[in-house]
Design a protein around this motif. Structure first.
Motif, short mmCIF file in Angstrom:
data_model
loop_
_atom_site.label_atom_id
_atom_site.label_comp_id
_atom_site.label_asym_id
_atom_site.label_seq_id
_atom_site.Cartn_x
_atom_site.Cartn_y
_atom_site.Cartn_z
N CYS A 29 -46.48 13.76 15.16
CA CYS A 29 -45.48 14.66 14.58
C CYS A 29 -44.35 14.95 15.57
O CYS A 29 -43.17 14.88 15.24
CB CYS A 29 -46.14 15.97 14.16
SG CYS A 29 -47.16 15.79 12.70
N ALA A 32 -42.16 11.93 16.01
CA ALA A 32 -41.22 11.74 14.90
C ALA A 32 -40.04 12.68 15.06
O ALA A 32 -38.89 12.30 14.82
CB ALA A 32 -41.93 11.97 13.57
N GLY A 33 -40.32 13.92 15.49
CA GLY A 33 -39.23 14.88 15.73
C GLY A 33 -38.31 14.36 16.82
O GLY A 33 -37.08 14.41 16.68
N GLY A 34 -38.91 13.84 17.90
CA GLY A 34 -38.11 13.29 18.99
C GLY A 34 -37.29 12.10 18.51
O GLY A 34 -36.13 11.93 18.91
N PHE A 35 -37.87 11.32 17.60
CA PHE A 35 -37.17 10.14 17.06
C PHE A 35 -35.86 10.54 16.39
O PHE A 35 -34.84 9.87 16.54
CB PHE A 35 -38.09 9.41 16.07
CG PHE A 35 -37.44 8.25 15.40
CD1 PHE A 35 -37.24 7.06 16.08
CD2 PHE A 35 -37.02 8.34 14.08
CE1 PHE A 35 -36.64 5.98 15.45
CE2 PHE A 35 -36.41 7.27 13.45
CZ PHE A 35 -36.22 6.09 14.14
N ILE B 106 -41.74 8.63 8.36
CA ILE B 106 -41.09 9.32 9.47
C ILE B 106 -40.66 10.72 9.03
O ILE B 106 -40.94 11.72 9.71
CB ILE B 106 -39.87 8.52 9.98
CG1 ILE B 106 -40.32 7.13 10.44
CG2 ILE B 106 -39.16 9.25 11.10
CD1 ILE B 106 -39.19 6.19 10.79
N LEU B 109 -43.63 13.08 8.70
CA LEU B 109 -44.14 13.58 9.98
C LEU B 109 -43.20 14.62 10.58
O LEU B 109 -43.65 15.64 11.11
CB LEU B 109 -44.34 12.42 10.96
CG LEU B 109 -45.56 11.54 10.68
CD1 LEU B 109 -45.60 10.36 11.63
CD2 LEU B 109 -46.85 12.35 10.81
N VAL B 110 -41.89 14.37 10.49
CA VAL B 110 -40.94 15.34 11.05
C VAL B 110 -41.05 16.67 10.30
O VAL B 110 -41.12 17.75 10.90
CB VAL B 110 -39.49 14.81 10.99
CG1 VAL B 110 -38.52 15.84 11.53
CG2 VAL B 110 -39.36 13.51 11.76
N THR B 112 -43.61 17.80 8.71
CA THR B 112 -44.89 18.42 9.08
C THR B 112 -44.77 19.09 10.45
O THR B 112 -45.25 20.21 10.65
CB THR B 112 -46.00 17.36 9.11
OG1 THR B 112 -45.96 16.64 7.89
CG2 THR B 112 -47.35 17.99 9.29
N TYR B 113 -44.11 18.39 11.38
CA TYR B 113 -43.92 18.98 12.71
C TYR B 113 -43.18 20.31 12.59
O TYR B 113 -43.60 21.33 13.15
CB TYR B 113 -43.15 18.03 13.62
CG TYR B 113 -42.64 18.71 14.85
CD1 TYR B 113 -43.52 19.11 15.85
CD2 TYR B 113 -41.30 19.03 15.00
CE1 TYR B 113 -43.08 19.79 16.97
CE2 TYR B 113 -40.84 19.70 16.11
CZ TYR B 113 -41.73 20.09 17.08
OH TYR B 113 -41.28 20.78 18.18
N LEU B 114 -42.09 20.31 11.81
CA LEU B 114 -41.27 21.53 11.72
C LEU B 114 -42.06 22.67 11.10
O LEU B 114 -41.93 23.82 11.51
CB LEU B 114 -40.01 21.25 10.90
CG LEU B 114 -38.99 20.35 11.57
CD1 LEU B 114 -37.81 20.10 10.64
CD2 LEU B 114 -38.51 20.98 12.87
N TYR B 117 -46.05 22.80 13.53
CA TYR B 117 -46.15 22.84 14.98
C TYR B 117 -44.96 23.52 15.65
O TYR B 117 -45.10 24.10 16.71
CB TYR B 117 -46.27 21.42 15.55
CG TYR B 117 -47.56 20.73 15.21
CD1 TYR B 117 -48.74 21.03 15.90
CD2 TYR B 117 -47.60 19.77 14.20
CE1 TYR B 117 -49.93 20.39 15.57
CE2 TYR B 117 -48.79 19.13 13.88
CZ TYR B 117 -49.95 19.45 14.57
OH TYR B 117 -51.12 18.82 14.26
N PHE B 123 -37.34 23.01 21.01
CA PHE B 123 -37.38 21.63 20.54
C PHE B 123 -37.38 21.60 19.01
O PHE B 123 -36.64 20.82 18.39
CB PHE B 123 -38.63 20.94 21.10
CG PHE B 123 -38.72 19.48 20.77
CD1 PHE B 123 -37.82 18.57 21.30
CD2 PHE B 123 -39.72 19.01 19.92
CE1 PHE B 123 -37.91 17.22 21.00
CE2 PHE B 123 -39.82 17.66 19.62
CZ PHE B 123 -38.91 16.77 20.16
N VAL B 127 -34.67 19.88 16.53
CA VAL B 127 -35.01 18.86 15.53
C VAL B 127 -34.51 19.27 14.16
O VAL B 127 -33.92 18.48 13.41
CB VAL B 127 -36.53 18.61 15.51
CG1 VAL B 127 -36.90 17.72 14.33
CG2 VAL B 127 -37.00 17.99 16.80
#
Lengths: 323, 300
Positions: A29, A32-35, B106, B109-110, B112-114, B117, B123, B127
């Protein structure tokens, strides 16, 4: 020799089930954010590197130079006309779109009967979903002839007589493809974005505020100017900036209707060009590695900088209200 | 004496207040009419676009358009074969499908991260900010980017490059809806799952994603609809082609690019076919949008 050689693992060292899976998933995850960050960075760097030969050749003058000559042997490029065309067409589009968007948002939040809100809201949102190539075709075959037949002559001649600003309406270009047509098409394209943002922020004004103003005898318009607009001012500006950002980068619709002439438009009815449409028109035909291609990358970089600034400002203003 | 002046003053005051009241009501009414007009104008444009598309799109739309490849203009000679758009329809479907297949994981996942997490970390803020910018970034610049990154090293325009450019446009759309949909899931559900001893990744993939699946699918549909009509990035990456081809390593046709080329050709028969293509694209895009919005409304 004894049984004591078999030792139980210390208690704290036992792995929790799924710890490894957790780590992998979290890194996927975060990765992907870093991407996404790398992607944006890569776009900026790529555009800049692609434009570097043009920047090196023409220096800062590239930004305001007005000559765009791709003929081999006498190549000279300046972005001035395209930058000016991009900004004037977008600003004109904002001037046309904002009052209408405000009217729609006000209608949807305060006036419309509840059963009408959803269908009209959906219709306006669908206007945003129509692809820009369709706006381009519609613009070329419907808006351009209309401007040519009914607006340029009828209004142009009357308004050209006005002192000081008359030149804005006086043009020797009668093709109909013009700054004015582009602004009209752009205005319709960004209308739904601005209207939807305005509606969303108007809806977030606490009803108590409005009710107390109504209780004091205010009319709906006074509630709007006295309560709703002061409360939502920053977000409304953010929504307008969002529309401006969209208009700056719009490509296909503008390419169809603006005329694509590398001339500064002194009149609303003159042809001119924008950064995005220069790229769409010339890039597929430019030679690999030529100075022309580099110049196209260079103006792409400038467009990126301009629209990044506008969009970033818009997001910054909208952030507190619309998460 | 003094009482009469007082009455006159009072009646004047009432008179003034009445006229003020009338003016306020008049202004209110005028503004209301303006708002009504603005709404009608907005709807009028939508109707005008749809009406023009139907009227001009149906003229040439027939089985030939849907099943034949491009043919050069007939110059008004009806005995020559008529062209179609099948190469563009197939090319569009291939490129948009691959783009959705690349961009969706992609974006998922982004998002989900936001939602799960990022919290209030810097960071996470960056994003979210950047993916919002990507959502509105000029798509023609994404075409330039992929040109430099893929088309140049590869030595020519290709369908694969087109799909990559579209994938970049898919990502932020999926990010936005995934994050929004995951945020709608109540925290108590997450706590219940973790309290049962499940690791977080299982909580997210088996419970949170599953609970939000219809919303996430909606986002993917909206992204698909969005790239169906994208023209500018394809002009610089897959460029267009006039024959039916499924070779991803070569230039590939797509509906929007074919529409653009034929609409600008100046030949009436090609322009008619372009209108048919425009009708197809728009109906497809609007149909998907309406379905997606109905599904979203049911959730919210």
């Amino acid at each position: 020799m004894s049984a004591s050689t078999i030792k139980a693992p210390p208690i704290g060292a036992r792995r929790k089930p799924g710890e490894l899976g957790d780590k992998i998933f979290q890194w996927m995850c975060v990765g992907a954010g870093g991407f996404v960050l790398i992607l944006l960075g890569a776009i900026i760097v790529t555009l800049f590197l692609g434009g570097l030969p043009a920047f090196e050749r023409f220096g800062a003058e590239f930004i305001w130079g007005t000559i765009w000559d791709p003929v081999e042997g006498q190549e000279e490029f300046g972005a001035g006309v395209a930058i000016l065309g991009t900004i004037t067409s977008s600003v004109l589009a904002i001037i046309f779109a904002v009052p209408v968007a405000f009217g729609i948002a006000f209608f949807l939040t305060e006036l419309s009967p509840p059963w009408l809100k959803r269908p009209i809201g959906t219709a306006i949102e669908l206007l945003a979903a129509v692809p820009s190539i369709i706006y381009g075709m519609w613009g070329l075959f419907v808006v351009v002839p209309f401007v040519q037949m009914h607006i340029q002559f009828a209004f142009g001649e009357q308004l050209a007589a006005i002192p000081l600003v008359g030149f804005l309406f006086q043009s020797t270009n009668f093709a109909g493809t013009s700054l004015f047509s582009a602004a009209i098409v752009l205005a319709i394209m960004i209308l739904p974005f601005i209207a939807a943002t305005m509606r969303d922020v108007f809806d977030q004004v606490p009803p108590v505020y409005k009710e107390s103003a109504y209780g004091l005898g205010a009319t709906r318009w006074e509630v709007m100017t006295g309560v709703v607009i002061p409360y939502t001012r920053i977000s409304v500006v953010g929504g307008i900036m969002l529309g401006l950002g969209r208009a700056l980068g719009e490509t296909m619709a503008v390419t169809f209707v603006i005329g694509n002439a590398n001339r500064i438009a002194t009149s609303l009815f003159d042809s001119t060009t924008t950064i995005a449409s220069v790229i769409a028109m010339e890039f597929p035909e430019s030679l690999t590695g030529s100075l022309q291609q580099s110049a196209l990358f260079a103006i792409g970089f400038l467009l990126f900088v301009i629209s990044f600034l506008v969009l970033a400002l818009s997001r910054y203003l909208l952030r507190p209200r619309l998460k | 004496m003094s009482t009469t002046t007082a009455t006159i003053m009072a009646s004047r005051n009432i008179e003034q207040q009445r006229s003020l009241g009338r003016r306020r009501k008049l202004v209110d009414k005028l503004v209301m009419y303006f708002c009504l007009t603005a709404t009608v104008v907005g709807l009028f444009f939508l109707l005008s676009i749809m009406g023009t598309l139907l009227w001009r799109g149906l003229v040439a739309l027939d089985l030939i358009v849907l099943t034949q490849e491009f043919q050069p203009t007939r110059y008004g000679d009806d005995s020559l074969p008529k062209g179609g758009l099948i190469h563009a329809i197939v090319g569009s479907l291939i490129q948009t499908s691959i783009a959705t297949a690349i961009g969706t994981p992609i974006g998922l996942l982004v998002g989900t991260y936001l939602s799960e997490y990022a919290g209030k970390s810097k960071f996470g803020y960056a994003v979210r900010f950047i993916s919002d910018i990507l959502l509105s970034a000029p798509s023609v610049l994404i075409g330039l980017f992929i040109y430099q990154l893929v088309v140049l090293p590869q030595g020519g325009f290709s369908g694969f490059a087109g799909a990559l450019a579209l994938a970049i446009i898919v990502i932020p759309v999926v990010v936005r809806t995934t994050e929004d949909m995951l945020q709608l899931i109540p925290n108590t559900l997450r706590e219940a799952v973790v309290a049962l001893g499940a690791p977080k990744w299982k909580m997210i993939t088996l419970v949170a994603w599953r609970a939000a699946i219809s919303g996430i699918m909606t986002g993917i549909l909206l992204a698909f609809a969005r790239i169906m009509g994208e023209t500018a990035p394809l002009l610089l990456t897959s460029f267009g082609n006039n024959i039916l081809s499924t070779d991803l390593s070569r230039a590939m046709a797509s509906l929007p690019v074919s529409i653009y080329q034929q609409a600008n050709s100046g030949f009436p028969d090609l322009i008619d076919i372009a209108w048919s293509g425009a009708l197809l694209v728009t109906l497809g895009v609007l149909f998907i949008n309406i379905i997606a919005r109905v599904a979203l409304r049911k959730r919210a």
